[in-house]
Design an enzyme around this catalytic site. Structure first.
Site, PDB file in Angstrom:
ATOM      1  N   HIS A 201       0.810  -1.226   0.000  1.00 17.53           N
ATOM      2  CA  HIS A 201       0.000   0.000   0.000  1.00 17.53           C
ATOM      3  C   HIS A 201       0.845   1.278   0.000  1.00 17.53           C
ATOM      4  O   HIS A 201       0.299   2.375  -0.119  1.00 17.53           O
ATOM      5  CB  HIS A 201      -0.989  -0.004   1.168  1.00 17.53           C
ATOM      6  CG  HIS A 201      -0.410   0.342   2.504  1.00 17.53           C
ATOM      7  ND1 HIS A 201      -0.570   1.570   3.085  1.00 17.53           N
ATOM      8  CD2 HIS A 201       0.316  -0.391   3.372  1.00 17.53           C
ATOM      9  CE1 HIS A 201       0.028   1.583   4.265  1.00 17.53           C
ATOM     10  NE2 HIS A 201       0.568   0.406   4.455  1.00 17.53           N
ATOM     11  N   THR A 237      -3.915 -19.326   3.578  1.00 12.34           N
ATOM     12  CA  THR A 237      -4.158 -19.237   2.143  1.00 12.34           C
ATOM     13  C   THR A 237      -3.758 -17.866   1.613  1.00 12.34           C
ATOM     14  O   THR A 237      -4.134 -16.843   2.168  1.00 12.34           O
ATOM     15  CB  THR A 237      -5.651 -19.481   1.838  1.00 12.34           C
ATOM     16  OG1 THR A 237      -6.022 -20.768   2.343  1.00 12.34           O
ATOM     17  CG2 THR A 237      -5.918 -19.422   0.345  1.00 12.34           C
ATOM     18  N   CYS A 326       0.923   5.263  11.916  1.00 15.46           N
ATOM     19  CA  CYS A 326       0.672   4.270  12.964  1.00 15.46           C
ATOM     20  C   CYS A 326       0.519   4.921  14.325  1.00 15.46           C
ATOM     21  O   CYS A 326       0.130   4.268  15.279  1.00 15.46           O
ATOM     22  CB  CYS A 326       1.800   3.240  12.991  1.00 15.46           C
ATOM     23  SG  CYS A 326       1.859   2.266  11.481  1.00 15.46           S
TER      24      CYS A 326
END
Length: 381
Positions: A201, A237, A326
Site C-alpha cells: 500500500h 491461504t 501508525c
C-alpha cells in the site's frame, strides 16, 4: 481546487492498472493455490508468476520471497523469529532510535523476554554513523535491524556500508524497506541484506499485503503455523488478488519510472521551499535534505502548533500529517524528532510531514504552498 492528498508516506491511492489487475484476478481465478485440481493449479501458476516478477525486481531468487500481510508482519517475523532462533548464540539486538513502531515495539517486546537491545542514536540531521553501528556490535549480537529510509523525515540509512560491515560478523541484517521500496534501487544480494520487509500500500498497491525477502543464507522458522503455504514458511491461504495487485504495482516501478518520480518530487519540494523563501516564512527542514527519500519533506514552522496547522489545511481540503500514520490520532510526540533534538525541543510540536505521490502535480503543489503560507501568517498573527 479539488482536495489535495499529500500524505503518501501514510498510504497511497491504488493505481488504475492495479485495480484492473485485481478485478480480473478476482473474476477469473478463485481456486486455492494449494489445491491440486485444475482451479488450484491455475491459481498456483499465477501465484508463482507473480513471485518471479517481484523477485526479479530485487534480483533475488523467487523462493526467497515470502508473501504476507505487509510491513508490520514482515518486521515482526524477521525480528522475533531471528532472535528466538539464534538466542543460544546470543541475546543482543541492535536497531536505531528512529525506526518505525513495527520495529521498535517488537524490540521492546523481546526485551520482556530477556533480550538486550541497543537503540543507536542519530545526530541532529537524523544521520546514523556506520562507526556507531560498529562500536555497538558484540560477540553475542545476533540481529541488526535498520530501516532503509525513514518514514517521517525521509533520511536514507547507510545500508550498503552496514551490509559490508556485517560480512565480517555473524549477525543477521534486516531492513524495513517499506518507505524506500517504491523509489530506490534495492538489491539485497549486493547490499548484504539478509531480510527485507515491505508493503504494497506504499507503492500504489492494495492494503493488507506485502512480502518478506529472506536470503537463502538465513534459516528462519515460520511465524504463523498451520498449513504448508509459502514452502511451510507462512501458513494461511495466500491473498492472490492482493498479491496480483502488488505485483502490478511493482511492475510499474521501472528504473526510468523511479527516476522520473524522484525528479518530480524534488521539483515539488523546490517549489515549496521557493514559495516559503519568497514569502519570508521562517522554517526548518527536519532531517538531511541532501540524503533522503525524494517524496518526504518534513518542515518545522516555529511558533505554529502542528495540530492547528493540520486542522486549517484539512479545512481547505489539503491532507498532510505530523508523522507516522501508525501513531495518528494519539497525543504521543514524534519519537523520530525527539531522537534528533531531544524531548523538549519545539520542533516536536511544530512540524508537519508532506509526502508526494501519484496524482500530485505542480498546480496542486503551488496551491498548497500558497495556502500553507496564508495559514502560517494568520496563525503567527
Amino acid at each position: 481546487m479539488n482536495a489535495i492528498y499529500l500524505d503518501h508516506a501514510a498510504t497511497t491511492p491504488l493505481h488504475p492498472k492495479v485495480i484492473e489487475a485485481m478485478t480480473d484476478e478476482m473474476a477469473q481465478t478463485f481456486g486455492n493455490p494449494s489445491s491440486i485440481h485444475t482451479f488450484g493449479r491455475k491459481a498456483h501458476r499465477n501465484l508463482e508468476n507473480v513471485r518471479q516478477l517481484i523477485a526479479a525486481s530485487l534480483k533475488v531468487n523467487p523462493h526467497e520471497i515470502i508473501f504476507n500481510s505487509g510491513g508490520t508482519e514482515g518486521d515482526n517475523t524477521a525480528i522475533i523469529e531471528t532472535a528466538l532462533a539464534k538466542q543460544a548464540q546470543g541475546k543482543h539486538l541492535i536497531t536505531t532510535a528512529i525506526e518505525h513502531p513495527a520495529v521498535l515495539k517488537t524490540m521492546q517486546y523481546l526485551e520482556t523476554l530477556g533480550f538486550e537491545v541497543t537503540y543507536l542514536p542519530v545526530d541532529e540531521k537524523g544521520t546514523l554513523a556506520v562507526e556507531v553501528v560498529a562500536q555497538a556490535l558484540r560477540e553475542d549480537t545476533t540481529l541488526v535491524s535498520i530501516m532503509y529510509g525513514n518514514n517521517e523525515i525521509g533520511n536514507l540509512m547507510p545500508i550498503k556500508e552496514i551490509g559490508a560491515l556485517l560480512k565480517e560478523h555473524p549477525a543477521v541484517f534486516h531492513t524495513d524497506a517499506v518507505q524506500a521500496f517504491g523509489s530506490e534501487q534495492i538489491f539485497p544480494h549486493e547490499l548484504g541484506i539478509d531480510l527485507l520487509s515491505t508493503s504494497a500500500h506504499k507503492i500504489n498497491g492494495p492494503k493488507g499485503v506485502g512480502f518478506l525477502y529472506k536470503s537463502d543464507a538465513v534459516s528462519l522458522p515460520a511465524f504463523l503455523h498451520g498449513g504448508e503455504q509459502e514452502e511451510k514458511r507462512r501458513a494461511g491461504t495466500e491473498n492472490l488478488a492482493g498479491i496480483t495487485g502488488m505485483a502490478t504495482a511493482v511492475s510499474l516501478l521501472t528504473d526510468s519510472e523511479k527516476q522520473q518520480r524522484r525528479e518530480h518530487y524534488q521539483r515539488y519540494e523546490q517549489l515549496i521551499i521557493k514559495k516559503l523563501n519568497d514569502a519570508q516564512i521562517a522554517y526548518r527542514i527536519n532531517g538531511n535534505p541532501d540524503n533522503k527519500l525524494a517524496h518526504i519533506l518534513n518542515l518545522q514552522f516555529e511558533g505554529v502548533p502542528s495540530d492547528l496547522l493540520l486542522m486549517h489545511l484539512d479545512l481547505r481540503g489539503i491532507a498532510v500529517s505530523t508523522g507516522s500514520a501508525c501513531t495518528a490520532g494519539t497525543v504521543d510526540p514524534s519519537h523520530v524528532l525527539e531522537a534528533l533534538y531531544g524531548k523538549d525541543h519545539p520542533a516536536i510540536k511544530e512540524s508537519i510531514r508532506i509526502s508526494f505521490g501519484l496524482g500530485n502535480d505542480e498546480e496542486q503543489i503551488r496551491y498548497f504552498a500558497e495556502q500553507l503560507i496564508d495559514i502560517i501568517h494568520k496563525l503567527r498573527a
